[in-house]
Enzyme design. Structure first.
Site, mmCIF file in Angstrom:
data_model
loop_
_atom_site.group_PDB
_atom_site.id
_atom_site.type_symbol
_atom_site.label_atom_id
_atom_site.label_comp_id
_atom_site.label_asym_id
_atom_site.label_seq_id
_atom_site.Cartn_x
_atom_site.Cartn_y
_atom_site.Cartn_z
ATOM 1 N N ILE A 141 0.856 -1.150 -0.002
ATOM 2 C CA ILE A 141 -0.004 0.079 -0.119
ATOM 3 C C ILE A 141 0.799 1.325 -0.209
ATOM 4 C CG2 ILE A 141 -1.828 1.219 1.259
ATOM 5 C CD1 ILE A 141 -2.842 -1.615 2.342
ATOM 6 N N ASP A 146 -8.760 5.481 9.482
ATOM 7 C CA ASP A 146 -9.578 4.401 9.027
ATOM 8 C C ASP A 146 -9.836 3.371 9.810
ATOM 9 O OD1 ASP A 146 -11.557 3.432 6.996
ATOM 10 O OD2 ASP A 146 -9.737 1.781 6.252
ATOM 11 N N GLU A 176 -11.862 -0.879 17.490
ATOM 12 C CA GLU A 176 -12.883 -0.624 16.569
ATOM 13 C C GLU A 176 -13.668 -1.948 16.818
ATOM 14 O OE1 GLU A 176 -10.311 -0.494 12.983
ATOM 15 O OE2 GLU A 176 -11.007 -2.487 12.339
ATOM 16 N N HIS A 232 -12.930 1.574 8.861
ATOM 17 C CA HIS A 232 -12.190 0.576 8.392
ATOM 18 C C HIS A 232 -13.003 0.180 6.849
ATOM 19 C CE1 HIS A 232 -9.373 -2.761 9.740
ATOM 20 N NE2 HIS A 232 -9.276 -2.742 8.107
HETATM 21 P P1 NAD Z 1 2.767 -5.056 3.413
HETATM 22 O O1 NAD Z 1 3.620 -6.110 4.301
HETATM 23 O O2 NAD Z 1 2.959 -5.099 1.846
HETATM 24 O O3 NAD Z 1 3.959 -3.625 3.670
HETATM 25 C C1 NAD Z 1 4.346 -3.538 4.959
HETATM 26 C C2 NAD Z 1 5.568 -2.775 4.793
HETATM 27 O O4 NAD Z 1 5.875 -2.282 6.407
HETATM 28 C C3 NAD Z 1 6.598 -3.704 4.795
HETATM 29 O O5 NAD Z 1 7.505 -3.127 3.479
HETATM 30 C C4 NAD Z 1 7.734 -3.951 5.685
HETATM 31 O O6 NAD Z 1 9.059 -4.117 5.590
HETATM 32 C C5 NAD Z 1 7.394 -2.382 6.608
HETATM 33 N N1 NAD Z 1 7.555 -2.334 7.926
HETATM 34 C C6 NAD Z 1 7.409 -3.232 8.874
HETATM 35 N N2 NAD Z 1 7.807 -2.769 10.147
HETATM 36 C C7 NAD Z 1 8.299 -1.628 9.633
HETATM 37 C C8 NAD Z 1 8.555 -0.588 10.822
HETATM 38 N N3 NAD Z 1 8.620 -0.910 11.958
HETATM 39 N N4 NAD Z 1 8.978 0.685 10.203
HETATM 40 C C9 NAD Z 1 8.563 0.916 9.036
HETATM 41 N N5 NAD Z 1 8.196 -0.158 7.831
HETATM 42 C C10 NAD Z 1 8.203 -1.388 8.522
HETATM 43 O O7 NAD Z 1 1.491 -4.659 3.875
HETATM 44 P P2 NAD Z 1 0.296 -3.745 3.172
HETATM 45 O O8 NAD Z 1 -0.541 -4.706 2.641
HETATM 46 O O9 NAD Z 1 0.829 -2.784 2.415
HETATM 47 O O10 NAD Z 1 -0.451 -3.273 4.569
HETATM 48 C C11 NAD Z 1 -0.050 -2.060 5.113
HETATM 49 C C12 NAD Z 1 -1.127 -2.024 6.414
HETATM 50 O O11 NAD Z 1 -2.364 -1.995 5.845
HETATM 51 C C13 NAD Z 1 -1.264 -3.275 7.199
HETATM 52 O O12 NAD Z 1 -1.313 -2.879 8.654
HETATM 53 C C14 NAD Z 1 -2.449 -3.753 6.736
HETATM 54 O O13 NAD Z 1 -3.230 -4.626 7.881
HETATM 55 C C15 NAD Z 1 -3.529 -2.472 6.706
HETATM 56 N N6 NAD Z 1 -4.390 -2.716 5.661
HETATM 57 C C16 NAD Z 1 -5.528 -1.922 6.015
HETATM 58 C C17 NAD Z 1 -6.865 -2.053 5.226
HETATM 59 C C18 NAD Z 1 -7.807 -1.320 5.556
HETATM 60 O O14 NAD Z 1 -8.985 -1.660 5.128
HETATM 61 N N7 NAD Z 1 -7.881 -0.142 6.118
HETATM 62 C C19 NAD Z 1 -6.694 -2.898 4.064
HETATM 63 C C20 NAD Z 1 -5.576 -3.656 3.730
HETATM 64 C C21 NAD Z 1 -4.428 -3.623 4.665
#
Ligand code: NAD
Length: 321
Positions: free
Chosen positions: A158, A260, A265, A290
């Site tokens: 994301i 979000d 929640e 969310h």
């Molecule tokens: P992803 O695993 O593809 O990317 C996460 C990134 O964070 C990775 O590149 C990782 O190296 C990095 N990371 C890990 N620890 C870190 C730290 N301490 N500092 C900085 N970077 C760090 O995940 P994603 O699919 O991009 O999802 C990101 C977030 O969005 C997750 O928390 C997921 O649960 C959330 N999400 C929310 C929704 C929603 O509906 N709001 C939907 C999908 C995902």
């Protein structure tokens, strides 16, 4: 051949194509549950499909003696007690780690951008004002994005998409990620979270929730942000210290925040959330329930993908006994 009993406990607008796939291996029940009815309904269920409404804990698992699989079309798994599921031999099928597929799913990145624009241009407050038959242009002056600094905490799936939107809007984009899989050309790498917080006019959080990232964004990080900056969180509520966030919103250190996700929640105490109370009387905090992943297109695609995964898993159980 065994007909598996599959319960979808949150079926609103569930993909018909996913149902067709699942029907090839089992009987599919689409029946919206509340927590009490779920505990009863699980007695004869082999596979349970959920979204984010339920905390799947020891009590839920205990009510499902036949359960072999839980299916959740999410990457975050904090709504499921994974250790308890493993103890009971229940497989959790999710989108976690499905990197190639997820790169085609833009919904949460797009919502992040929507929140960012809503926040920096006061769109919800301006609309509420118009609903009162007011037409007060000067009250809702906002900020340009072009030329300002966008900080991305976590340049994963994301974060990567949001970084590209930032570049397309002419922003200077900086990111901190200790283990990035891909880097976006044109994004500046900063060496620590503190450096990111110090420099970002708009900071967007995209890290997974795990023991290291719980309350990763706390008072000391928020205090580093430039006066008048903005914060967006579409990741998970527990990554952000919400008390510290309220302090910097009240003090004026932050110009605004859009979330979000909230830490509580899924709890009964949601109504008494200090953040919701604050947002009821202040326009610089925007909250959405969310909805990041909740688009028709992204949800249908993920439901079909997860249905295929479940079908494969149930077939493998048949084969392997
Ligand atoms: P992803 O695993 O593809 O990317 C996460 C990134 O964070 C990775 O590149 C990782 O190296 C990095 N990371 C890990 N620890 C870190 C730290 N301490 N500092 C900085 N970077 C760090 O995940 P994603 O699919 O991009 O999802 C990101 C977030 O969005 C997750 O928390 C997921 O649960 C959330 N999400 C929310 C929704 C929603 O509906 N709001 C939907 C999908 C995902």
């Amino acid at each position: 051949m065994k007909r598996w009993q599959i319960l979808n406990a949150e079926p609103e607008n569930y993909s018909g194509q996913a149902v067709d796939l699942l029907s090839t291996v089992g009987d599919v029940r689409l029946a919206q549950q509340d927590r009490v009815s779920l505990l009863t309904a699980l007695a004869d269920v082999d596979a349970l499909i959920v979204r984010l409404a339920f905390q799947i804990d020891e009590q839920v698992l205990a009510a499902a003696p036949r359960l072999r699989a839980i299916v959740t079309a999410t990457t975050g798994l904090d709504h499921i007690d994974l250790a308890a599921a493993e103890r009971r031999g229940v497989k959790v099928l999710s989108l976690k780690g499905e990197v190639d597929f997820l790169r085609s799913i833009p919904a949460t990145a797009e919502l992040t951008w929507g929140l960012l624009l809503a926040l920096t241009r006061n769109i919800p407050a301006a609309f509420s004002s118009v609903l009162q038959s007011e037409w007060q242009r000067d009250r809702f002056k906002g900020h340009d994005l072009a030329g300002r600094r966008l900080g991305i905490l976590g340049l994963g799936r994301i974060g990567y998409m949001v970084a590209r939107y930032g570049l397309a809007f002419g922003m200077r984009v900086l990111a901190y990620d200790p283990t990035p899989q891909l880097w976006v050309e044109g994004v500046e790498r900063v060496s620590s979270p503190v450096e990111l917080f110090r420099q970002a006019d708009v900071l967007s959080i995209h890290v997974p929730l795990n023991p290291v990232t719980v309350r990763l964004v706390g008072k000391s990080e928020l205090d580093q942000m430039p006066p008048g900056s903005f914060l967006i969180n579409t990741s998970r509520g527990d990554i952000l210290d919400e008390v510290a966030l309220l302090d910097v919103l009240k003090s004026g250190q932050l110009a605004g925040a859009a979330l979000d996700v909230l830490s509580n929640e899924r709890s009964d105490s949601l109504a008494s959330s200090p953040l919701i109370r604050y947002a009821q009387t202040h326009s610089n905090l925007i909250l959405t329930p969310h909805i990041g992943g909740a688009t028709y297109e992204s949800m249908a695609a993920t439901e079909i993908f997860m249905a295929k995964k479940l079908v494969d898993y149930l077939k493998s159980l048949e084969t392997n006994g």
